[in-house]
Structure formats: C-alpha cells, structure tokens
Design a protein around this motif. Structure first.
Motif, PDB file in Angstrom:
ATOM      1  N   GLY A  72       0.882  -1.194   0.058  1.00 32.26           N
ATOM      2  CA  GLY A  72       0.129  -0.179  -0.174  1.00 32.26           C
ATOM      3  C   GLY A  72       0.771   1.179   0.058  1.00 32.26           C
ATOM      4  N   LEU A  73       2.070   1.276  -0.449  1.00 34.34           N
ATOM      5  CA  LEU A  73       2.839   2.415  -0.583  1.00 34.34           C
ATOM      6  C   LEU A  73       2.725   3.042  -1.898  1.00 34.34           C
ATOM      7  N   HIS A  74       3.313   4.171  -1.911  1.00 36.59           N
ATOM      8  CA  HIS A  74       3.238   5.058  -3.276  1.00 36.59           C
ATOM      9  C   HIS A  74       4.454   4.756  -4.076  1.00 36.59           C
ATOM     10  N   PRO A  75       4.395   4.875  -4.994  1.00 32.07           N
ATOM     11  CA  PRO A  75       5.398   4.327  -6.157  1.00 32.07           C
ATOM     12  C   PRO A  75       6.396   5.721  -6.252  1.00 32.07           C
ATOM     13  N   ASN A  76       7.791   5.443  -6.343  1.00 37.89           N
ATOM     14  CA  ASN A  76       8.800   6.732  -6.451  1.00 37.89           C
ATOM     15  C   ASN A  76       8.713   7.526  -5.300  1.00 37.89           C
ATOM     16  N   MET A  77       8.640   7.071  -4.071  1.00 39.23           N
ATOM     17  CA  MET A  77       8.637   7.913  -2.807  1.00 39.23           C
ATOM     18  C   MET A  77       9.337   7.433  -1.729  1.00 39.23           C
ATOM     19  N   GLY A  78      10.218   8.201  -1.084  1.00 38.86           N
ATOM     20  CA  GLY A  78      10.916   7.866   0.122  1.00 38.86           C
ATOM     21  C   GLY A  78      10.341   7.718   1.353  1.00 38.86           C
ATOM     22  N   TYR A  79      10.799   6.661   2.228  1.00 37.78           N
ATOM     23  CA  TYR A  79      10.002   6.459   3.207  1.00 37.78           C
ATOM     24  C   TYR A  79      11.337   6.073   4.451  1.00 37.78           C
ATOM     25  N   SER A  80      10.759   6.049   5.577  1.00 38.28           N
ATOM     26  CA  SER A  80      11.543   5.838   6.710  1.00 38.28           C
ATOM     27  C   SER A  80      10.865   4.876   7.781  1.00 38.28           C
ATOM     28  N   VAL A  99      15.490   3.080   8.993  1.00 38.52           N
ATOM     29  CA  VAL A  99      15.895   2.749   8.112  1.00 38.52           C
ATOM     30  C   VAL A  99      15.259   3.480   6.900  1.00 38.52           C
ATOM     31  N   LEU A 100      15.936   3.969   5.927  1.00 38.22           N
ATOM     32  CA  LEU A 100      15.591   4.612   4.778  1.00 38.22           C
ATOM     33  C   LEU A 100      15.574   4.023   3.630  1.00 38.22           C
ATOM     34  N   PHE A 101      14.477   4.206   2.772  1.00 40.20           N
ATOM     35  CA  PHE A 101      14.181   3.609   1.363  1.00 40.20           C
ATOM     36  C   PHE A 101      13.533   4.357   0.745  1.00 40.20           C
ATOM     37  N   THR A 102      13.401   4.080  -0.790  1.00 36.32           N
ATOM     38  CA  THR A 102      12.583   4.689  -1.888  1.00 36.32           C
ATOM     39  C   THR A 102      11.994   3.626  -2.608  1.00 36.32           C
ATOM     40  N   THR A 103      10.784   3.734  -2.713  1.00 40.10           N
ATOM     41  CA  THR A 103      10.041   2.701  -3.601  1.00 40.10           C
ATOM     42  C   THR A 103      10.365   3.069  -5.176  1.00 40.10           C
ATOM     43  N   TYR A 104      10.218   1.914  -6.034  1.00 36.58           N
ATOM     44  CA  TYR A 104      10.666   2.015  -7.302  1.00 36.58           C
ATOM     45  C   TYR A 104       9.364   2.922  -7.859  1.00 36.58           C
ATOM     46  N   PRO A 105       9.811   3.701  -9.143  1.00 38.51           N
ATOM     47  CA  PRO A 105       8.750   4.547  -9.944  1.00 38.51           C
ATOM     48  C   PRO A 105       7.800   3.579 -10.315  1.00 38.51           C
ATOM     49  N   LEU A 106       6.670   3.981 -10.846  1.00 40.00           N
ATOM     50  CA  LEU A 106       5.369   3.450 -11.586  1.00 40.00           C
ATOM     51  C   LEU A 106       5.538   4.109 -12.706  1.00 40.00           C
ATOM     52  N   THR A 127      -1.549   2.432 -36.257  1.00 44.31           N
ATOM     53  CA  THR A 127      -0.476   3.349 -35.655  1.00 44.31           C
ATOM     54  C   THR A 127      -0.862   3.169 -34.246  1.00 44.31           C
ATOM     55  N   LEU A 128       0.277   2.665 -33.633  1.00 42.06           N
ATOM     56  CA  LEU A 128      -0.089   2.661 -32.046  1.00 42.06           C
ATOM     57  C   LEU A 128       0.711   3.992 -31.339  1.00 42.06           C
ATOM     58  N   LEU A 129      -0.201   4.588 -30.428  1.00 38.09           N
ATOM     59  CA  LEU A 129       0.260   5.729 -29.913  1.00 38.09           C
ATOM     60  C   LEU A 129       0.301   5.718 -28.365  1.00 38.09           C
ATOM     61  N   TRP A 130       1.358   6.243 -27.784  1.00 41.80           N
ATOM     62  CA  TRP A 130       1.304   5.807 -26.191  1.00 41.80           C
ATOM     63  C   TRP A 130       1.850   7.258 -25.478  1.00 41.80           C
ATOM     64  N   LYS A 131       1.451   7.233 -24.376  1.00 41.60           N
ATOM     65  CA  LYS A 131       2.032   8.504 -23.562  1.00 41.60           C
ATOM     66  C   LYS A 131       2.255   7.793 -21.986  1.00 41.60           C
ATOM     67  N   PRO A 132       3.648   8.063 -21.807  1.00 44.43           N
ATOM     68  CA  PRO A 132       4.110   7.608 -20.406  1.00 44.43           C
ATOM     69  C   PRO A 132       3.733   8.360 -19.435  1.00 44.43           C
ATOM     70  N   HIS A 133       3.424   7.904 -18.347  1.00 44.26           N
ATOM     71  CA  HIS A 133       2.888   8.856 -17.126  1.00 44.26           C
ATOM     72  C   HIS A 133       3.758   8.119 -15.802  1.00 44.26           C
ATOM     73  N   VAL A 134       4.464   8.779 -15.288  1.00 41.23           N
ATOM     74  CA  VAL A 134       5.430   8.342 -14.078  1.00 41.23           C
ATOM     75  C   VAL A 134       4.821   9.163 -12.883  1.00 41.23           C
ATOM     76  N   PHE A 135       4.657   8.528 -11.813  1.00 38.57           N
ATOM     77  CA  PHE A 135       3.998   8.436 -10.824  1.00 38.57           C
ATOM     78  C   PHE A 135       5.078   8.769  -9.536  1.00 38.57           C
ATOM     79  N   GLY A 136       5.175   9.952  -8.663  1.00 40.91           N
ATOM     80  CA  GLY A 136       6.075  10.078  -8.018  1.00 40.91           C
ATOM     81  C   GLY A 136       7.208  10.993  -8.557  1.00 40.91           C
ATOM     82  N   ARG A 137       7.748  11.647  -7.446  1.00 41.03           N
ATOM     83  CA  ARG A 137       8.897  12.772  -8.072  1.00 41.03           C
ATOM     84  C   ARG A 137      10.213  12.493  -7.001  1.00 41.03           C
ATOM     85  N   ALA A 138      10.427  11.288  -6.606  1.00 41.51           N
ATOM     86  CA  ALA A 138      11.596  11.236  -5.547  1.00 41.51           C
ATOM     87  C   ALA A 138      12.798  11.053  -6.357  1.00 41.51           C
TER      88      ALA A 138
END
Length: 549
Positions: A72-80, A99-106, A127-138
């Motif tokens: 239940g954590l948020h992607p690409n975010m630092g935690y303690s 202990v510090l860690f950062t979740t992987y980006p989504l 023609t396949l078209l896609w837009k990448p969306h990255v969650f989190g800014r850590a």
C-alpha cells in the motif's frame, strides 16, 4: 530465608538489528535479527513507516531472521521505517534505528491506436500511440526502451522500440489482433498496456454524426448517449482538420458511467474545425459510436463559390449555377446556405433588385425571375455562415429580347381585322347597301366623279391662299356708298377682299349687319347687310395683304 522464582523469558527486552530492505513499486520487504538465542520464541513486533499507523505483527524467527512485507505504499517515494519487538507483549524493546528506502517508480502507458483501411486490400495499417505517465517525484525516471508485442491468428511478434519514440506503425490482416506495450526501466518495469483491434467488418453501421453549434467559453462541451454495451469506459479522440497532412492525434479516456467531457480552450484555435470521435470500450475492443464536429469560434471569411459562366437566361429570368465544397474541412465556419444578389448595371450605387437566400448548402442553382428584357445585370453569389455571408463571386449577364411581345403587337391588329372580316363577310351585301345610303349624294344632285374631283382641287387651292397671318398694318376708310334702289344689297370692299367690320363701329351698323368672322384678321370677310339707301358704313381694311390675282 526468602525465595523468588521467575521465568527469565518474561524479562527479555529484544534488541533488533536491520538485515535487509528491499523496496518495490508499491511495497517493501523488511528483515532484521534479534540479538541473543531467542529463535525458539514467537515475537510480537511493531513496524511503522513514516507517520503512518503502527502495524503490529506476530512473527516467528526463521534462521534468526524476522521478515515482514508492507504493501500500500506510493511509487517513487522515499520512506523511513522503524521496528521493535516483545516476547510477551508486556515488555517492549527499544525502537531500532530508522532505515531509509525509496519505492521504485511506477510507469503507466496511455495507449491508443489509429487504423488506416485500404480499399483494395484486407491489410490494415495500425498506428500505435502511447503517452508514458510517471508517478512520484523522488527520483528521475529513465525509460530505456519500449517492448511492443502483438498476436494475430496464433502468431506472436515482438519489436523493441527506442525510448525516444512514442508511436509504432504495424501492418496487420483483417482478423482480430491484440497489442501489448511495456516500458523498460533501469529499476523495475512499467505496467503493461493492452489494446485490441476488432476484425475488419465492411457491413458495420456507420457512426452517428453531429455538429457542435454551441461552445462553452471557447472550449468544447461534449455529450453523448450512454451505451449499455460499453463495459470499460469511453475514449474521445480529436485532431485539427484542414491543417497539415499529419496532425497530432489527441485522446482522453473517460471512465465508465460518465458520458460528458469538457475540453478547455487552451489547445484550440478560432476558425479551425475539430472533429471528435467517441469510442466505446468493450472486452472485444473499441467501437466508434459518434462523430461530433465544431468550432470554438466561427469566422465569416469563407471562400467564394465558383460560378459557371454559361448561364441560362431568357428575356425575364436568369438561372445561376455554381460549384462549392461545403464539406471542406479548411473552411473557417459551417456553410448554412448561399446568398444571391442581383442588381442593374448602371452605377456603383445601383439598388439591389433581388436578395435571395438559399437555405440548403447542397443546392447550387437558382432561377431569378421578374427581370427586364435586354438589360445587363450583375449577379453575385456568396456562401452563408452563422456569422454572415462570405466572399462573393460575381458575373455580368444580359437578358434576351422578347421578340414574341413585339410580334404580338404587330399581329394583334392584323388578327383582329381578319377576325372581323371573317365575321362580317357573310353580311357584306347588307353592309354595302348601308354604306351607299350613308355616303350617297343628296337627292336631286347629279354630280359626276370627274366634276367632283375638279371641284375639290379648286377649293383646296383657294383655301391654301387664304392663310391666317399676323396683321402688319391697317388703313381705315370711310366710304359713302349710294347704290340704286334696285341694286343688290351685298356690300364688298371696292378694291380688297380682306375686309371685316370694325368692332369700334359696330353700334352704327344696323341690326341686320351680321359679321361672319370675328376675333382675328381674316384675309377675306363678307358682310351681308340689308340697309336703307344713303346709309353710311365704316369698315377697316388691311391693305398690307393683297390677293395675288
């Protein structure tokens, strides 16, 4: 002597030491060791991540390690994270160092497609078209590549695309085809995106077409009918029409249960036509439901029609024909009809004779009646929009001469004469007798035709010599005439025939003296007088006009 007995395990305060922290996209795996030989005991531990609620877990040591997995954590975010344990739940050990860690980006991919159908083949270009969306800014996320997989008729193909690309062109057959695209990251991976292309169906019912007559504050407010067959939402795509050949296709996905969408005016221009395709998503693929077309603001500077020079005209009407593409997507407004103006070729301020509006944009001909024959007119045609007429196209024409009307004027009296003649011809004998009675000579007169003609010529010559002219000079003579009693009583001037009774002396005349003509100077006037002998008479004679004998 006193004896005190106790269980040493009840007095244990476990001391923790971190072993590993393994983060993922939305979860983390934590493990630690408890100092001392306490592996045979179960521990009650408390784990907390940042300021979240403390999670209390019952753990059993495995090979001296205690492991826990937090979700239940948020992607690409630092935690303690911190933890502590207890043997009996009454005596807790100290919290271990955080202990510090950062979740992987989504990374998710907003995937869409555009299909080009070929009329001469069953091959379709997708023609396949896609837009990448990255969650989190850590941390900064770097996409290394994209993996494109598609399967059709049991055959699966894979293609690796460069990370700088955002579309892929693939040719497929007429059967159903499934596509899957996934981003390749340096840590972790993206969630795969799937899309299904329906089989080619030439008998498919065409979508409903609508025109957007109203906009909302410069943007577009879209609305469509909700369909029960739609199970996974809607997709609205649009593109600027009338621009370059390849336009940047845009799309927005609307969740199920919602059938409205407002598009702000930031990315739209006035005078540009936009077409919105609304697709419904099902488990079998996306199906086109409606096409809505409109402008944020219509402009009146539309193109002028192309008039046909060889127009049809008569003496009182003219037929105009023109060419126009009312469905041209480059037009800055919708074409609602045409305006036809007709005026005479006289001056720049000639009044407009006819101003006719054509309400159907597909009607490209009009007949103007009530014109004058053999007259030049200027005819103008312009396309109508909601904001007014556009640029006009003009042509000068001349109506024909109505020869039939001239012929009618000539033939009418002739036909009337012939008709009267035909009607009266049976009565010709009776009419001849009537005319003889009307134009016959009086009874007792025996006038021959040659004598009558010479009489008319003589009278005509005498009348021509007796013309009325202005009097230049007059002499007044007083004459004493003593005719014999047996002579005629007709009095004439001795030398001149141009004599009249003077009005100034009329009272001296006897009542029997009657002037034949008065009020002007005649050249010949005769007085018929019946008077006694030795009576005087005064007359005025005009000597300036002598009768040429």
């Amino acid at each position: 002597m006193a004896t005190y007995s106790f269980n040493i395990s009840d007095r244990v305060s476990p001391v923790l030491e971190w072993d590993r922290v393994i983060p993922e996209v939305t979860e983390v795996s934590l493990s630690w060791t408890v100092q001392g030989n306490l592996t045979q005991n179960n521990f009650l531990c408390q784990v907390s991540v940042d300021a979240e609620t403390i999670r209390e877990l019952t753990l059993r040591s495995e090979n001296g390690l205690c492991k826990v997995r937090l979700e239940g954590l948020h992607p690409n975010m630092g935690y303690s994270a911190k933890a502590r344990c207890s043997v009996n739940g009454r005596l807790w050990g100290k919290w271990a160092w955080p202990v510090l860690f950062t979740t992987y980006p989504l990374v998710t991919l907003d995937l869409w497609r555009r299909i080009d159908y070929r009329s001469d083949s069953d091959i379709r270009r997708v023609t396949l078209l896609w837009k990448p969306h990255v969650f989190g800014r850590a941390t900064t996320v770097k996409i290394q590549a994209y993996t494109v997989k598609w399967s059709q008729e049991g055959q699966t193909l894979t293609e690796l695309m460069d990370s700088r690309q955002s579309q892929a062109d693939i040719s497929i057959g007429p059967k159903k085809c499934n596509f899957t695209i996934q981003a390749v990251l340096n840590k972790g991976s993206s969630i795969p995106a799937h899309i299904t292309i329906l089989p080619k169906d030439n008998s498919e019912i065409p979508p409903l077409k609508k025109s957007l007559n109203k906009t909302s504050a410069g943007g577009f407010s879209l609305w469509w009918d909700e369909r029960t067959s739609v199970t996974c939402g809607y997709t609205v795509e649009w593109c600027i029409l009338g621009g370059s050949a390849s336009c940047a296709l845009q799309w927005i996905k609307v969740p199920k249960g919602n059938n409205t969408l407002f598009l702000p005016p930031g990315h739209f221009k006035s005078g540009c036509r936009y077409s919105f395709n609304i697709y419904g998503c099902t488990e079998h693929g996306d199906k086109l439901l409606e096409i809505q077309t409109g402008y944020t603001q219509e402009l009146r500077s539309v193109k002028h029609p192309s008039l046909i020079k060889l127009v049809k005209s008569t003496h009182a009407s003219v037929t105009l024909e023109w060419h126009y593409d009312e469905e041209d997507v480059a037009q800055p407004a919708f074409i609602t009809g045409y305006l036809v103006t007709v005026q005479k070729v006289q001056s720049d301020t000639s009044p407009v004779l006819f101003n006719v509006s054509v309400g159907d944009p597909r009607q490209k001909s009009l007949t103007i009646e009530g014109l004058q024959q053999h007259q030049e007119y200027v005819c103008s045609v312009s396309a109508l929009t909601k904001v007014g007429p556009g640029l006009p196209a003009s042509i000068t024409i001349r109506t024909k001469t109505n020869y039939f009307s001239h012929l009618t004027k000539i033939l009418t009296p002739i036909l009337l004469f012939l008709g009267c003649t035909a009607l009266l011809w049976p009565q010709r004998i009776m009419l001849k007798n009537v005319l003889k009675k009307i134009f016959a000579y009086p009874a007792g007169m025996n006038i021959k035709t040659p004598e009558f003609e010479s009489f008319l010529n003589e009278i005509d010559q005498k009348l021509q010599s007796h013309k009325v002219e202005e009097c230049i000079g007059c002499d007044i003579e007083v004459m004493h005439i003593k005719p014999l009693w047996h002579e005629s009583t007709i009095l004439r001037t001795p030398e001149h025939t141009n004599t009249m009774c003077s009005p100034a002396f009329q009272p001296s005349l006897p009542p029997s003296c009657v002037p034949l003509q008065t009020g002007y100077c005649p050249q010949s006037t005769v007085l018929l007088c019946e008077r006694p002998i030795h009576q005087q008479m005064m007359c005025i004679a005009n000597k300036s006009y002598e009768h040429d004998r």
